[in-house]
Design a protein around this motif. Structure first.
Motif, mmCIF file in Angstrom:
data_model
loop_
_atom_site.group_PDB
_atom_site.id
_atom_site.type_symbol
_atom_site.label_atom_id
_atom_site.label_comp_id
_atom_site.label_asym_id
_atom_site.label_seq_id
_atom_site.Cartn_x
_atom_site.Cartn_y
_atom_site.Cartn_z
ATOM 1 N N TYR A 15 0.729 -1.021 -0.140
ATOM 2 C CA TYR A 15 -0.026 -0.050 -0.089
ATOM 3 C C TYR A 15 1.042 1.257 0.073
ATOM 4 O O TYR A 15 0.567 2.300 -0.776
ATOM 5 N N ILE A 16 1.853 1.410 1.078
ATOM 6 C CA ILE A 16 2.771 2.220 0.761
ATOM 7 C C ILE A 16 3.514 2.571 -0.229
ATOM 8 O O ILE A 16 3.639 3.714 -0.850
ATOM 9 N N GLN A 17 3.909 1.274 -0.936
ATOM 10 C CA GLN A 17 4.748 1.762 -2.197
ATOM 11 C C GLN A 17 4.070 2.226 -3.359
ATOM 12 O O GLN A 17 4.497 3.034 -4.099
ATOM 13 N N ALA A 18 2.663 1.884 -3.402
ATOM 14 C CA ALA A 18 1.704 2.174 -4.257
ATOM 15 C C ALA A 18 1.356 3.695 -4.180
ATOM 16 O O ALA A 18 1.283 4.525 -5.016
ATOM 17 N N VAL A 19 1.095 4.328 -2.846
ATOM 18 C CA VAL A 19 0.803 5.728 -2.574
ATOM 19 C C VAL A 19 2.147 6.491 -3.063
ATOM 20 O O VAL A 19 1.926 7.456 -3.647
ATOM 21 N N VAL A 20 3.171 5.995 -2.534
ATOM 22 C CA VAL A 20 4.547 6.896 -2.923
ATOM 23 C C VAL A 20 4.755 6.941 -4.441
ATOM 24 O O VAL A 20 5.207 7.954 -4.952
ATOM 25 N N ALA A 21 4.713 5.859 -4.893
ATOM 26 C CA ALA A 21 4.717 5.727 -6.509
ATOM 27 C C ALA A 21 3.859 6.619 -7.116
ATOM 28 O O ALA A 21 4.165 7.370 -8.068
ATOM 29 N N PHE A 22 2.723 6.835 -6.581
ATOM 30 C CA PHE A 22 1.643 7.542 -7.162
ATOM 31 C C PHE A 22 1.869 8.966 -6.967
ATOM 32 O O PHE A 22 1.914 9.943 -7.822
ATOM 33 N N GLY A 23 2.364 9.334 -5.629
ATOM 34 C CA GLY A 23 2.547 10.961 -5.559
ATOM 35 C C GLY A 23 4.123 11.238 -6.379
ATOM 36 O O GLY A 23 4.145 12.379 -6.750
ATOM 37 N N VAL A 24 4.863 10.373 -6.409
ATOM 38 C CA VAL A 24 6.349 10.560 -7.135
ATOM 39 C C VAL A 24 5.745 10.910 -8.613
ATOM 40 O O VAL A 24 6.518 11.836 -9.271
ATOM 41 N N SER A 25 5.165 9.963 -9.141
ATOM 42 C CA SER A 25 4.774 10.344 -10.457
ATOM 43 C C SER A 25 3.953 11.316 -10.708
ATOM 44 O O SER A 25 4.000 12.266 -11.909
ATOM 45 N N LEU A 26 2.961 11.791 -10.046
ATOM 46 C CA LEU A 26 2.261 12.980 -10.110
ATOM 47 C C LEU A 26 2.968 14.299 -9.816
ATOM 48 O O LEU A 26 3.038 15.173 -10.943
ATOM 49 N N PHE A 27 3.806 14.052 -8.914
ATOM 50 C CA PHE A 27 4.756 15.290 -8.760
ATOM 51 C C PHE A 27 5.742 15.690 -9.794
ATOM 52 O O PHE A 27 5.842 16.716 -10.095
ATOM 53 N N GLY A 28 6.316 14.393 -10.356
ATOM 54 C CA GLY A 28 7.194 14.510 -11.389
ATOM 55 C C GLY A 28 6.920 15.114 -12.646
ATOM 56 O O GLY A 28 7.139 15.839 -13.370
ATOM 57 N N THR A 29 5.342 14.790 -12.822
ATOM 58 C CA THR A 29 4.654 15.089 -14.213
ATOM 59 C C THR A 29 4.342 16.552 -13.884
ATOM 60 O O THR A 29 4.458 17.448 -14.788
ATOM 61 N N LEU A 30 3.782 17.134 -12.631
ATOM 62 C CA LEU A 30 3.482 18.602 -12.617
ATOM 63 C C LEU A 30 4.819 19.438 -12.772
ATOM 64 O O LEU A 30 4.749 20.513 -13.195
ATOM 65 N N VAL A 31 5.759 18.831 -12.010
ATOM 66 C CA VAL A 31 6.960 19.738 -11.860
ATOM 67 C C VAL A 31 7.533 19.962 -13.593
ATOM 68 O O VAL A 31 7.993 20.674 -13.904
ATOM 69 N N GLY A 32 7.545 18.650 -14.085
ATOM 70 C CA GLY A 32 8.208 18.749 -15.675
ATOM 71 C C GLY A 32 7.096 19.642 -16.498
ATOM 72 O O GLY A 32 7.842 20.327 -17.369
#
Length: 94
Positions: A15-32
């Motif tokens: 669960y933690i891995q899925a939440v962290v992966a989602f957060g990192v990918s969304l954050f990376g997309t928005l920053v990009g």
């Protein structure tokens, strides 16, 4: 006859891995998108598209989960009906 097994649950680590992966990918997309050398309206369009994609993914995941749960309920109901139907015949054999 097989007996129904308990529904498997995800581990806390998964669960933690899925939440962290989602957060990192969304954050990376928005920053990009933020650092792209394009006009602000184009950035806004890309951000809105990314957010729409995220909400669509959540909706799709919920629909798929609901369909799987409905299929499991139908199977359990059918199993119960078969068991109830066969019960009188099993008692008469004794």
């Amino acid at each position: 006859m097989t007996t129904p097994t308990a529904k498997s649950r995800n581990t806390t680590a998964f669960y933690i891995q899925a939440v962290v992966a989602f957060g990192v990918s969304l954050f990376g997309t928005l920053v990009g998108v933020y650092y792209l050398p394009i006009d602000p309206w184009q950035k806004g369009f890309l951000i809105m598209t990314a957010l729409f994609l995220v909400t669509s993914c959540f909706t799709l995941a919920k629909v798929v989960r609901d369909q799987q749960e409905e299929a499991m309920l139908r199977e359990a109901r059918m199993e119960r009906l078969i068991t109830e139907h066969d019960a009188p015949f099993k008692m008469s054999k004794n």
